[in-house]
Scaffold this motif. Structure first.
Motif, PDB file in Angstrom:
ATOM      1  N   VAL A 125      69.711  55.746 -15.394  1.00  0.00           N
ATOM      2  CA  VAL A 125      69.801  56.454 -16.672  1.00  0.00           C
ATOM      3  C   VAL A 125      70.818  55.716 -17.544  1.00  0.00           C
ATOM      4  N   PRO A 126      70.832  55.944 -18.858  1.00  0.00           N
ATOM      5  CA  PRO A 126      71.819  55.294 -19.725  1.00  0.00           C
ATOM      6  C   PRO A 126      73.250  55.662 -19.326  1.00  0.00           C
ATOM      7  N   VAL A 127      74.188  54.735 -19.582  1.00  0.00           N
ATOM      8  CA  VAL A 127      75.588  54.949 -19.242  1.00  0.00           C
ATOM      9  C   VAL A 127      76.451  54.763 -20.490  1.00  0.00           C
ATOM     10  N   GLY A 128      77.656  55.300 -20.429  1.00  0.00           N
ATOM     11  CA  GLY A 128      78.582  55.172 -21.541  1.00  0.00           C
ATOM     12  C   GLY A 128      79.995  54.970 -21.033  1.00  0.00           C
ATOM     13  N   VAL A 129      80.950  54.977 -21.979  1.00  0.00           N
ATOM     14  CA  VAL A 129      82.353  54.803 -21.631  1.00  0.00           C
ATOM     15  C   VAL A 129      83.189  55.744 -22.499  1.00  0.00           C
ATOM     16  N   PHE A 130      84.150  56.427 -21.868  1.00  0.00           N
ATOM     17  CA  PHE A 130      85.139  57.188 -22.609  1.00  0.00           C
ATOM     18  C   PHE A 130      86.134  56.189 -23.193  1.00  0.00           C
ATOM     19  N   LEU A 131      86.246  56.136 -24.508  1.00  0.00           N
ATOM     20  CA  LEU A 131      87.007  55.083 -25.172  1.00  0.00           C
ATOM     21  C   LEU A 131      88.127  55.701 -26.004  1.00  0.00           C
ATOM     22  N   SER A 132      89.361  55.527 -25.544  1.00  0.00           N
ATOM     23  CA  SER A 132      90.510  56.044 -26.290  1.00  0.00           C
ATOM     24  C   SER A 132      91.069  55.023 -27.253  1.00  0.00           C
ATOM     25  N   GLY A 133      90.671  53.770 -27.110  1.00  0.00           N
ATOM     26  CA  GLY A 133      91.258  52.704 -27.904  1.00  0.00           C
ATOM     27  C   GLY A 133      92.474  52.094 -27.246  1.00  0.00           C
ATOM     28  N   GLY A 134      92.903  52.655 -26.107  1.00  0.00           N
ATOM     29  CA  GLY A 134      93.984  52.066 -25.330  1.00  0.00           C
ATOM     30  C   GLY A 134      93.474  50.911 -24.490  1.00  0.00           C
ATOM     31  N   LEU A 135      94.387  50.241 -23.815  1.00  0.00           N
ATOM     32  CA  LEU A 135      94.034  49.033 -23.070  1.00  0.00           C
ATOM     33  C   LEU A 135      92.964  49.287 -22.018  1.00  0.00           C
ATOM     34  N   ASP A 136      93.156  50.300 -21.179  1.00  0.00           N
ATOM     35  CA  ASP A 136      92.346  50.469 -19.983  1.00  0.00           C
ATOM     36  C   ASP A 136      90.881  50.738 -20.316  1.00  0.00           C
ATOM     37  N   SER A 137      90.637  51.736 -21.149  1.00  0.00           N
ATOM     38  CA  SER A 137      89.248  52.044 -21.499  1.00  0.00           C
ATOM     39  C   SER A 137      88.639  50.943 -22.351  1.00  0.00           C
ATOM     40  N   SER A 138      89.452  50.251 -23.150  1.00  0.00           N
ATOM     41  CA  SER A 138      88.919  49.170 -23.981  1.00  0.00           C
ATOM     42  C   SER A 138      88.471  47.983 -23.131  1.00  0.00           C
ATOM     43  N   LEU A 139      89.205  47.686 -22.063  1.00  0.00           N
ATOM     44  CA  LEU A 139      88.780  46.608 -21.169  1.00  0.00           C
ATOM     45  C   LEU A 139      87.485  46.973 -20.453  1.00  0.00           C
ATOM     46  N   VAL A 140      87.387  48.209 -19.996  1.00  0.00           N
ATOM     47  CA  VAL A 140      86.146  48.654 -19.362  1.00  0.00           C
ATOM     48  C   VAL A 140      84.987  48.518 -20.340  1.00  0.00           C
ATOM     49  N   ALA A 141      85.203  48.940 -21.583  1.00  0.00           N
ATOM     50  CA  ALA A 141      84.158  48.849 -22.602  1.00  0.00           C
ATOM     51  C   ALA A 141      83.770  47.407 -22.875  1.00  0.00           C
ATOM     52  N   ALA A 142      84.756  46.525 -22.915  1.00  0.00           N
ATOM     53  CA  ALA A 142      84.469  45.112 -23.188  1.00  0.00           C
ATOM     54  C   ALA A 142      83.614  44.500 -22.077  1.00  0.00           C
ATOM     55  N   ILE A 143      83.913  44.839 -20.838  1.00  0.00           N
ATOM     56  CA  ILE A 143      83.116  44.316 -19.721  1.00  0.00           C
ATOM     57  C   ILE A 143      81.707  44.892 -19.774  1.00  0.00           C
ATOM     58  N   MET A 144      81.586  46.187 -20.043  1.00  0.00           N
ATOM     59  CA  MET A 144      80.266  46.798 -20.140  1.00  0.00           C
ATOM     60  C   MET A 144      79.437  46.147 -21.247  1.00  0.00           C
TER      61      MET A 144
END
Length: 502
Positions: free
Chosen positions: A224-243
């Motif tokens: 199924v489609p996936v997403g990312v919780f993005l706060s704009g902080g380092l940790d979630s932003s790195l996860v988003a960048a890899i995704m």
């Protein structure tokens, strides 16, 4: 991702209480909006509510029959395909469900087979000879509670599942353990394993980057489609960048989700990250009245009244509510601060061994704090959250870094080594953005402080005490305790342990 209940009653002449089991399952129906199943296997009753993510057509549970062994599993086994080909485990069922790896490992009866499972999981297996096995992952990413009453043993994914009459007997099932009536609790994998320290910083940067990339890609596994919780902080932003770099590995586009009060720093930063990465971005903007009105639901969902946990849970809860209609799976940045000394209080620890011990304690206690919050607020809306920073390999790698590399660098910035490892993946002002707690960056903490007097207006709040709970440390905490008691009558401080008072 699902909700599970099990009743093992080898002493009753009539077998397990099916009506009680079904009532327990009813109370956690929010964890599995896509299906419901049950099965009695000798003295054991298994119940399951399903959130369908892998093998949508054939992955219903209880899972079996694997030579008449049956399982209910909550979580994801990310290396299930590898285990099918190289582990020697016997996969008797005919599905592509990742949960089959959990069943096969339990049937094997080998602690090493359990230790080979990579992922987040809590499961109970009923065996044809009347035995039962319960298992929880080493980090406790997935919840599991149990109660032993009059010779019967009850298991469930959330505290609320248990009948009020038995709640004083409920305990948290310990992470990294297997339980059978014959052997009791046995640890099958230690969370922290001593290993050789890394000495080459450039090599460490490469390993951090490659290990996190692999961890994120593992957690993009879904039908199924996936997403990312993005706060704009380092940790979630790195996860988003890899995704974003591996977006072709998941169905549909990569969705990002942010929440906060209007104009909050998290919303602004998350918007910039999403635009930079080309994500399909969604925002949940809320005001003070919404924060206050949703508090009872938030406290009930996280099953805790600890103020800092509640503050961070409010934006997460509202965000999960808005996310669930769009995707069923999100990745988050949980765990990075514990691995790489991201919290401000770590700066006050000057002795290296003390800091190392504090980091180990932080990771070990996540199941009672941020992981509990992360699981409950998402599953309250039938949404699965995955935590790539807490991949086994990354936890092990962080433990091999010299402690001085985890201290602020020349720029005085926390998690400097993690930022260095991903140089070029984000604009520098985002890559080096100072850390804010989620409740602060989203604007929620300010709202909570402003409205605390309304939540518990008594002048003598310090003399107030909710039955069975610890004395409140603030007017705000007293208000949350009252909401908590309304939801979980009978739960006492002994059951809650540190996750309500940390």
């Amino acid at each position: 991702m699902c909700g599970i209940v099990a009743v093992h009653d080898p002493v009753s002449a009539t077998g397990p209480d099916l009506d009680l089991g079904r009532a327990m399952l009813d109370r956690i129906g929010h964890r599995g909006p896509d299906g419901r199943g049950e099965r009695a296997v000798g003295p054991t009753w298994l119940g399951h509510v399903r959130l369908a993510i892998v093998d949508l057509d054939a992955g219903d549970q209880p899972l079996g029959p694997a030579d008449d062994h049956w399982a209910v599993v909550n979580g994801e086994i990310y290396n299930h395909r590898e285990l099918r080909t190289v582990s020697g485990l016997h996969f008797a069922s005919a599905t592509d469900s990742d949960s089959e790896a959990a069943l096969a490992a339990a049937v094997a009866g080998d602690l090493e087979a359990l230790a080979d499972l990579r992922g987040m999981y809590a499961f109970v297996v009923a065996h044809p000879d009347g035995r039962v096995t319960a298992v929880r992952d080493p980090l406790g990413v997935k919840p599991l509670y149990w109660a032993r009453v009059d010779g019967a043993t009850y298991f469930a994914s959330e505290l609320v599942a248990f009948d009020p009459a038995m709640r004083t007997r409920v305990e948290e099932f310990p992470p990294g353990h297997r339980w059978t009536p014959e052997e009791g609790l046995v640890r099958f994998r230690s969370l922290h394993v001593p290993s050789t320290q890394i000495t080459d910083r450039d090599a460490a940067l490469t390993q951090i980057r490659e290990t996190l990339i692999t961890a994120v890609r593992r957690r993009m596994m879904a039908d199924v489609p996936v997403g990312v919780f993005l706060s704009g902080g380092l940790d979630s932003s790195l996860v988003a960048a890899i995704m974003a770099s591996f977006a072709d590995e998941v169905p549909g586009p990569v969705h990002s989700f942010a929440a906060g009060t209007a104009g909050s720093s998290d919303l602004i930063a998350a918007r910039r990250v999403a635009e930079h990465l080309g994500l399909e971005h969604h925002e949940r903007v809320y005001d003070a009245d919404e924060v206050v009105s949703v508090l009872p639901d938030v406290v009930a969902s996280i099953e805790s009244y600890e103020p800092s946990l509640v503050r961070s849970a409010v934006p997460n809860y509202l965000l999960a509510e808005a996310t669930a209609p769009v995707v069923k799976v999100v990745l988050t940045g949980e765990g990075a601060d514990e691995l790489f000394a991201g919290y401000a209080h770590f700066r006050d620890i000057v002795d290296a061994p003390d800091l190392r011990e504090a980091l180990i304690d932080g990771v070990s206690g996540l199941h009672n704090l941020n992981l509990q919050r992360c699981d409950r607020v998402t599953m309250a809306h039938g949404l699965e959250a995955r935590v790539p920073f807490l991949d086994r390999d990354l936890v092990g790698l962080a433990g091999r870094l010299p402690i001085e590399w985890l201290l602020p660098g020349e720029l005085g910035q926390e998690k400097a080594i993690l930022r260095e490892a991903f140089t070029g993946w984000l604009p520098d002002d985002l890559l080096w953005r100072p850390k804010e707690q989620f409740g602060d960056g989203s604007g929620t903490a300010d709202v909570m402080l402003e409205r605390a007097a309304e939540l518990a207006p008594e002048d003598d709040w310090a003399d107030q005490r909710v039955s069975r709970l610890a004395a409140p440390r603030s007017r705000e905490e007293l208000a949350y305790q009252r909401m908590f008691a309304d939801h979980l009558a009978g739960i006492d401080q002994r059951v809650l342990g540190r996750f309500a008072t940390a």
